[in-house]
Design an enzyme around this catalytic site. Structure first.
Site, PDB file in Angstrom:
ATOM      1  N   LYS A 125       0.859  -1.182   0.000  1.00  0.00           N
ATOM      2  CA  LYS A 125       0.000   0.000   0.000  1.00  0.00           C
ATOM      3  C   LYS A 125       0.891   1.225   0.000  1.00  0.00           C
ATOM      4  CE  LYS A 125      -4.488   0.758  -0.014  1.00  0.00           C
ATOM      5  NZ  LYS A 125      -5.524  -0.024  -0.742  1.00  0.00           N
ATOM      6  N   GLY A 164      -5.116   2.469  -7.915  1.00  0.00           N
ATOM      7  CA  GLY A 164      -5.743   3.645  -7.352  1.00  0.00           C
ATOM      8  C   GLY A 164      -6.312   3.380  -5.967  1.00  0.00           C
ATOM      9  N   ASP A 165      -6.731   4.434  -5.316  1.00  0.00           N
ATOM     10  CA  ASP A 165      -7.384   4.370  -4.011  1.00  0.00           C
ATOM     11  C   ASP A 165      -8.050   5.723  -3.827  1.00  0.00           C
ATOM     12  OD1 ASP A 165      -7.251   4.508  -0.736  1.00  0.00           O
ATOM     13  OD2 ASP A 165      -7.297   2.432  -1.428  1.00  0.00           O
ATOM     14  N   SER A 375      -8.078  -5.997 -10.493  1.00  0.00           N
ATOM     15  CA  SER A 375      -6.727  -5.518 -10.787  1.00  0.00           C
ATOM     16  C   SER A 375      -5.831  -6.683 -11.179  1.00  0.00           C
ATOM     17  CB  SER A 375      -6.138  -4.795  -9.575  1.00  0.00           C
ATOM     18  OG  SER A 375      -6.684  -3.512  -9.426  1.00  0.00           O
TER      19      SER A 375
END
Length: 443
Positions: A125, A164-165, A375
Site C-alpha cells: 500500500k 488507485g485508491d 486488478s
C-alpha cells in the site's frame, strides 16, 4: 501470556502512535486463536511476528510547483508488506490524512484480502498526504510526475504493482503511468486502474462496488433471499459507493443514502444514480447538490447516514466511519446485514456489537476484494497483451466473490463459529499466506 496477545503487545510497544495499524493487527490476530492453537508450527516459525512486520517500508518527499510558481513538499510512502504469494499489490491513497499508520493498516489488511482472492498477489500500500481536491490538472500532473520519479525505483510488473485508491483515479493513474514509461523506457503493466486506451481493464471501475454486492448477494442466496425489495443505506459517493448502488438497483434493491465529507443525502424514493454520477464523476461537485435538484430528497450536514432505516448497510467511504452508536442505531432500526465496501470502516466495538446482535457482518478483506481481484485480472490481460470483454471480466469477478464467500463460510464453520465472517475471512486468508511463508523458509 498467549502467543497472540504477546505479539499484539509487541506491536503496541514498537508502534505506540500508529492507532489504525494497531487496530487492524488487533482485529485480525484476536480472531486467529483457534488456528494458532491447532498448529504449534506457527509460533515455532514466528509467523505472527513476521506477518505484522512489512518486508520493506519506503518514505520519501515529493516536491512540486503549483500554478502560481510556489513550491510545495508532501510526504509519500510505499509499504511493501508481503510478497510470498506474488508481486506486492495495493493502492495509492492521496489524501491529507495519509500517514504511516494508515498506510501500514491498509497494507496489513491487503495481505489477507489478496490471499482470499486466490490470485498470485502479494500485498502493499502507498500514498501521500497530498490533496487532489481543488487542484488544477496541471498541479495534479506535476505532483504525480514527481511522485513517480521516486516511486519508479521500487516497482515493476513483477515486483510491485500499485493501483488507485482514495484520491487516485483515472487522471492520477494516467499521469503516473506516463512518467513511469518515460523514465524506464518500457511499457509494462506496472499500474492497474489504467485507462482503456492504454491497457486498462473493462469493469475495473465498477469492480469494488459490484464485488461488494455480489458477496452480499451470495449470503442472501444462501438464505433463499435476494436484494429484491430491500432498502439499502450506502455511505460515500466515490467509485465504490456509486457502483455498489448501481448493482443493488440492478438486483432490485433500493438505495436511499449516499454521503461525502460534508454530509449525507436521504432520498426515500431511491437514489437517482445518473444525477449522482453527473455531480461526482463529471462536475466533481458535492453531494449536497443532489438535494437541490430532487424533490423530496434531504441533505444533512456532518455524520448521520446510519440513522436511516435500512435492511442492509454498506459503508463505502473511509476507515472508522461506522462507530458504536451507529451500530446501535442500525440494530434498533432492524438492519440485518452490514458489508464493508471501504477498508476497515467499522470500529472494533461496533463490529462486536453488530455480531452480538445477530447482524451478518461482512469484513472488507472479503467483501470489498473485488477491486484488487479485477486488478489481478488486468495484470493477466497486460501480461498476455490481450483485452477481455466486460462480460468476461464481470463473470470472473462474480466467480471470485462466490469463491471468497464459500471459503469464508467454510472456515468460520470449521472453527466453530458458523456465520462469523470476521473469523472466517481472517482464518482463510491467514492460512493461505502463512502456508506459503512457511514453505519458503525464513526470509
Amino acid at each position: 501470556m498467549h502467543y497472540i496477545d504477546r505479539v499484539i503487545e509487541q506491536v503496541k510497544a514498537k508502534d505506540p502512535h500508529e492507532a489504525e495499524f494497531i487496530q487492524a493487527v488487533t482485529e485480525v490476530l484476536s480472531s486467529l486463536k483457534p488456528v494458532i492453537d491447532a498448529d504449534s508450527r506457527y509460533e515455532e516459525a514466528a509467523i505472527l511476528e513476521r506477518i505484522v512486520e512489512p518486508e520493506r517500508t519506503i518514505t520519501f518527499r515529493v516536491p512540486w510547483v503549483d500554478d502560481a510558481g510556489k513550491v510545495h513538499v508532501n510526504r509519500a510512502y510505499r509499504v511493501q508488506y508481503n510478497s510470498c504469494l506474488g508481486p506486492y499489490k495495493g493502492g495509492l491513497r492521496l489524501h491529507p490524512s495519509v500517514n504511516l499508520s494508515i498506510i501500514k493498516f491498509l497494507g496489513f489488511e491487503q495481505v489477507f484480502k489478496n490471499s482470499l482472492t486466490t490470485l498470485p498477489l502479494g500485498a502493499g500500500k502507498g500514498g501521500a498526504d497530498f490533496d487532489p481536491k481543488g487542484k488544477s490538472d496541471g498541479e495534479v500532473m506535476r505532483f504525480c510526475q514527481n511522485f513517480m520519479s521516486e516511486l519508479f525505483r521500487h516497482i515493476s510488473a513483477d515486483t510491485d504493482v500499485p493501483a488507485g485508491d482514495i484520491g487516485t483515479g483515472a487522471r492520477e493513474i494516467g499521469y503516473m503511468f506516463g512518467q513511469y514509461r518515460k523514465i524506464r523506457n518500457v511499457w509494462e503493466g506496472v499500474l492497474t486502474g489504467k485507462g482503456l486506451s492504454y491497457g486498462g481493464s473493462l469493469a475495473r471501475t465498477e469492480a469494488t462496488g459490484y464485488g461488494l454486492v455480489y458477496f452480499v448477494n451470495e449470503h442472501l442466496k444462501s438464505n433463499d433471499d435476494g436484494f429484491d425489495g430491500k432498502t439499502v443505506a450506502v455511505s460515500g459517493s466515490g467509485n465504490v459507493a456509486i457502483y455498489a448502488t448501481e448493482k443493488v438497483q440492478t438486483l432490485g434493491g433500493k438505495v436511499v443514502t449516499l454521503s461525502d465529507s460534508g454530509g449525507w443525502i436521504y432520498d426515500p424514493a431511491g437514489i437517482k444514480l445518473d444525477l449522482v454520477k453527473d455531480i461526482k464523476e463529471v462536475k466533481r461537485g458535492r453531494i449536497s447538490e443532489y438535494a437541490d435538484q430532487v424533490a423530496g430528497a434531504e441533505y444533512h450536514e456532518g455524520r448521520g447516514v446510519w440513522s436511516a432505516n435500512c435492511d442492509i448497510a454498506l459503508p463505502c467511504a473511509t476507515q472508522n466511519e461506522l462507530l458504536l452508536d451507529d451500530a446501535k442505531q442500525l440494530v434498533a432500526n432492524g438492519c440485518k446485514i452490514v458489508a464493508e465496501g471501504a477498508n476497515m470502516p467499522t470500529t472494533i466495538e461496533a463490529t462486536e456489537l453488530l455480531i452480538a446482535n445477530g447482524v451478518a457482518f461482512c469484513p472488507g478483506k472479503a467483501s470489498n476484494a473485488g477491486g484488487v481481484a479485477t486488478s489481478g485480472l488486468e495484470m493477466s490481460q497486460n501480461s498476455g497483451r490481450i483485452s477481455w470483454e466486460f462480460e468476461e471480466v464481470d463473470a470472473r469477478l462474480q466467480g471470485i466473490m462466490r469463491n471468497i464467500y464459500r471459503e469464508v463460510s467454510q472456515a468460520s464453520t470449521e472453527f466453530g463459529e458458523p456465520g462469523n465472517f470476521v473469523v472466517g475471512a481472517n482464518i482463510a486468508g491467514f492460512r493461505r499466506v502463512t502456508n506459503a511463508m512457511m514453505a519458503q523458509g525464513v526470509v
